[in-house]
Design a protein around this motif. Structure first.
Motif, PDB file in Angstrom:
ATOM      1  N   THR A   1      50.634  30.696 -28.008  1.00  0.00           N
ATOM      2  CA  THR A   1      50.602  31.064 -29.435  1.00  0.00           C
ATOM      3  C   THR A   1      51.991  31.509 -29.880  1.00  0.00           C
ATOM      4  O   THR A   1      52.732  32.100 -29.099  1.00  0.00           O
ATOM      5  CB  THR A   1      49.598  32.214 -29.691  1.00  0.00           C
ATOM      6  OG1 THR A   1      49.877  33.257 -28.764  1.00  0.00           O
ATOM      7  CG2 THR A   1      48.183  31.763 -29.509  1.00  0.00           C
TER       8      THR A   1
ATOM      9  N   VAL B   1      41.597  33.120 -30.190  1.00  0.00           N
ATOM     10  CA  VAL B   1      42.736  33.158 -31.117  1.00  0.00           C
ATOM     11  C   VAL B   1      42.729  31.922 -32.003  1.00  0.00           C
ATOM     12  O   VAL B   1      42.214  30.864 -31.624  1.00  0.00           O
ATOM     13  CB  VAL B   1      44.129  33.180 -30.416  1.00  0.00           C
ATOM     14  CG1 VAL B   1      44.404  34.504 -29.772  1.00  0.00           C
ATOM     15  CG2 VAL B   1      44.290  32.027 -29.475  1.00  0.00           C
ATOM     16  N   GLU B   2      43.291  32.110 -33.189  1.00  0.00           N
ATOM     17  CA  GLU B   2      43.493  30.966 -34.085  1.00  0.00           C
ATOM     18  C   GLU B   2      44.971  30.964 -34.428  1.00  0.00           C
ATOM     19  O   GLU B   2      45.525  31.998 -34.784  1.00  0.00           O
ATOM     20  CB  GLU B   2      42.646  31.140 -35.343  1.00  0.00           C
ATOM     21  CG  GLU B   2      42.656  29.888 -36.196  1.00  0.00           C
ATOM     22  CD  GLU B   2      41.738  30.000 -37.404  1.00  0.00           C
ATOM     23  OE1 GLU B   2      40.967  29.072 -37.638  1.00  0.00           O
ATOM     24  OE2 GLU B   2      41.809  31.021 -38.115  1.00  0.00           O
ATOM     25  N   PHE B   3      45.619  29.837 -34.312  1.00  0.00           N
ATOM     26  CA  PHE B   3      47.057  29.791 -34.601  1.00  0.00           C
ATOM     27  C   PHE B   3      47.465  28.383 -35.013  1.00  0.00           C
ATOM     28  O   PHE B   3      46.766  27.401 -34.740  1.00  0.00           O
ATOM     29  CB  PHE B   3      47.875  30.239 -33.374  1.00  0.00           C
ATOM     30  CG  PHE B   3      47.679  29.350 -32.165  1.00  0.00           C
ATOM     31  CD1 PHE B   3      46.590  29.514 -31.338  1.00  0.00           C
ATOM     32  CD2 PHE B   3      48.598  28.335 -31.879  1.00  0.00           C
ATOM     33  CE1 PHE B   3      46.399  28.694 -30.235  1.00  0.00           C
ATOM     34  CE2 PHE B   3      48.419  27.507 -30.777  1.00  0.00           C
ATOM     35  CZ  PHE B   3      47.307  27.688 -29.948  1.00  0.00           C
ATOM     36  N   THR B   4      48.613  28.331 -35.709  1.00  0.00           N
ATOM     37  CA  THR B   4      49.148  27.044 -36.146  1.00  0.00           C
ATOM     38  C   THR B   4      50.094  26.522 -35.066  1.00  0.00           C
ATOM     39  O   THR B   4      50.957  27.253 -34.581  1.00  0.00           O
ATOM     40  CB  THR B   4      49.909  27.207 -37.476  1.00  0.00           C
ATOM     41  OG1 THR B   4      49.027  27.820 -38.413  1.00  0.00           O
ATOM     42  CG2 THR B   4      50.376  25.862 -38.025  1.00  0.00           C
TER      43      THR B   4
ATOM     44  N   SER C   1      55.673  24.031 -29.464  1.00  0.00           N
ATOM     45  CA  SER C   1      54.618  24.511 -28.574  1.00  0.00           C
ATOM     46  C   SER C   1      54.407  23.518 -27.419  1.00  0.00           C
ATOM     47  O   SER C   1      54.526  22.299 -27.601  1.00  0.00           O
ATOM     48  CB  SER C   1      53.324  24.658 -29.364  1.00  0.00           C
ATOM     49  OG  SER C   1      52.233  24.702 -28.479  1.00  0.00           O
TER      50      SER C   1
ATOM     51  N   VAL D   1      45.814  23.647 -36.987  1.00  0.00           N
ATOM     52  CA  VAL D   1      45.381  25.017 -36.695  1.00  0.00           C
ATOM     53  C   VAL D   1      44.348  24.938 -35.573  1.00  0.00           C
ATOM     54  O   VAL D   1      43.322  24.264 -35.712  1.00  0.00           O
ATOM     55  CB  VAL D   1      44.799  25.698 -37.950  1.00  0.00           C
ATOM     56  CG1 VAL D   1      44.298  27.095 -37.613  1.00  0.00           C
ATOM     57  CG2 VAL D   1      45.860  25.771 -39.047  1.00  0.00           C
TER      58      VAL D   1
ATOM     59  N   PRO E   1      54.129  36.594 -33.711  1.00  0.00           N
ATOM     60  CA  PRO E   1      53.711  36.914 -35.080  1.00  0.00           C
ATOM     61  C   PRO E   1      54.923  36.958 -36.015  1.00  0.00           C
ATOM     62  O   PRO E   1      55.979  37.445 -35.626  1.00  0.00           O
ATOM     63  CB  PRO E   1      53.068  38.293 -34.970  1.00  0.00           C
ATOM     64  CG  PRO E   1      53.374  38.793 -33.613  1.00  0.00           C
ATOM     65  CD  PRO E   1      53.825  37.653 -32.762  1.00  0.00           C
TER      66      PRO E   1
END
Ligand SMILES: Nc1ncnc2c1ncn2[C@@H]1O[C@H](COP(=O)(O)OP(=O)(O)O)[C@@H](O)[C@H]1O
Ligand SMILES: [Mg+2]
Length: 391
Positions: free
Chosen positions: A376, A310-313, A318, A362, A379
């Motif tokens: 993560t 996965v790629e996430f900001t 978090s 990221v 969405p």
């Protein structure tokens, strides 16, 4: 290496330059017309003949497929792909980039400026579409035109409707597009090879012409792109899946507006304007790729069930925010590996244990999906920017 150029124009400038660059690096280069191949499709044994004779193996293919033979030409490229030969641009990317509507649709969901465009069928839908694009003058484009042919500027709604009706009656699909007037007959062509802009030029239309294509008499000059133009060109090529691309951008008030991403960009104008050895850069890129072929990392790394990429900001809330890679214990306790961190456009590959992870970074992570789900963000729901037409 044995390199094959698929081109119907063996004496043209670009092919001549490929030959010079390849031979200077100790490779052999042959030019083959895509139309003289026959494809044999059999399970486990895809094969090709050229002019009726068995086609000798090669290591790499440079496809230069003209717009008039896209279907047959991309089928030949696809056959080479099935035979395991490296193709500088893939058949899929070539077909997608050929279609201006398809390209705009794909680019529209990314952070890439594009001229607002519309695609309509019914006569009664033309007027609302022109209104939504800000009125006349408006650009009308054949979906698969090239070299400026099939790009029309309509000054009035009546003319626009007449042109669209005529083209549709000739079974031609057309795209309506906002006329980016501030670009004033100029545009930027960025030549991307392997994820980098290797050269760029500004093209200026001749006289009262608004199309700046070199084939329409446009003149060229070298430019150094600013960061936003460079990022846009590199990302547009990447989104279209093209290793080699000529990205055409209008200079809009709000920055670059990508009109087109060409899969077989010509070398003559841009090598002349920039003085860059683009053919050499393309051959060097082929050398790298044949040595270390691209692989689909996501596919490889998700083959074990329960694991994924996965790629996430990183959000401020978090559990990873403001922790170091090692301090987060992601690897040892939760089976998650941080593969890279992108901060302010700079990539930190394989970050060390003492590397901090900051909100806004990221993260590209591989690991257990159960854990990945907990780190993560949810969405984000799509929000409509503006409602243009009251129904
Ligand atoms: N929306 C637009 N606004 C202003 N000029 C445009 C627009 N679209 C195209 N042009 C001009 O017409 C030229 C050709 O358009 P393009 O979409 O690149 O088609 P082609 O495939 O024929 O090159 C561009 O290089 C640019 O100068
Ligand atoms: Mg163009």
């Amino acid at each position: 290496m044995k390199i094959v150029v698929l081109s119907r124009n063996p004496k043209g400038y670009s092919v001549r330059r490929f030959r010079e660059a390849a031979e200077a690096r100790g490779h052999t280069l042959t030019v083959r017309s895509p139309l003289k191949f026959s494809m044999y499709v059999a399970q486990g044994d895809p094969d090709l003949t050229y002019n009726g004779k068995e086609f000798a193996d090669c290591d790499a293919v440079i496809p230069r497929i003209g717009a008039s033979i896209t279907q047959f030409g991309t089928a030949v490229v696809r056959q080479f792909e099935q035979m395991g030969v490296f193709c500088l641009n893939t058949s899929t990317a070539i077909s997608v980039s050929r279609d201006k509507l398809r390209s705009m649709q794909i680019l529209s969901r990314h952070d890439i400026g594009i001229p607002d465009s519309a695609f309509v069928r019914g006569k009664e839908d033309v007027l609302p579409a022109i209104d939504a694009l800000g009125g006349v003058p408006v650009i009308i484009k054949l979906l698969e035109g090239s070299q400026g042919v099939g790009v029309i500027l309509a000054d009035s709604v009546n003319i626009a409707e007449a042109i669209i009706e005529t083209l549709q009656s000739a079974r031609q699909n057309v795209l309506l597009q906002k006329f980016v007037a501030e670009s004033k007959g100029k545009d930027i062509r960025a030549f991307v090879v392997g994820g980098k802009v290797v050269a760029a030029m500004r093209r200026k239309a001749a006289g009262t012409e608004f199309r700046s294509n070199v084939h329409r008499g446009g003149s060229t000059e070298a430019v150094t792109l600013d960061a936003e133009y460079e990022r846009t060109a590199v990302q547009a090529a990447q989104i279209m899946g093209l290793r080699v691309a000529g990205v055409d951008m209008l200079e809009g008030i709000d920055g670059p507006q990508v009109m087109e991403v060409n899969s077989s960009p010509g070398l003559e104008g841009i090598e002349g304007a920039s003085g860059v050895d683009i053919a050499g850069a393309m051959i060097a890129h082929i050398e790298d790729q044949v040595l270390f072929p691209d692989l689909d990392l996501r596919q490889k790394m998700t083959s074990k069930s329960g694991y994924g990429v996965v790629e996430f900001t990183l959000g401020p809330d978090s559990p990873l925010a403001n922790q170091t890679v090692e301090g987060s214990n992601m690897r040892d306790q939760h089976e998650v590996l941080v593969m890279s961190i992108t901060r302010g456009g700079n990539v930190i590959p394989t970050p060390r244990g003492d590397q901090a992870m900051l909100p806004g970074d990221v993260l590209l992570c591989y690991g257990k999906l159960l854990t990945l789900r907990t780190i993560t963000p949810e969405p984000v729901k799509r929000v409509k920017k503006k409602k243009k037409i009251e129904l």
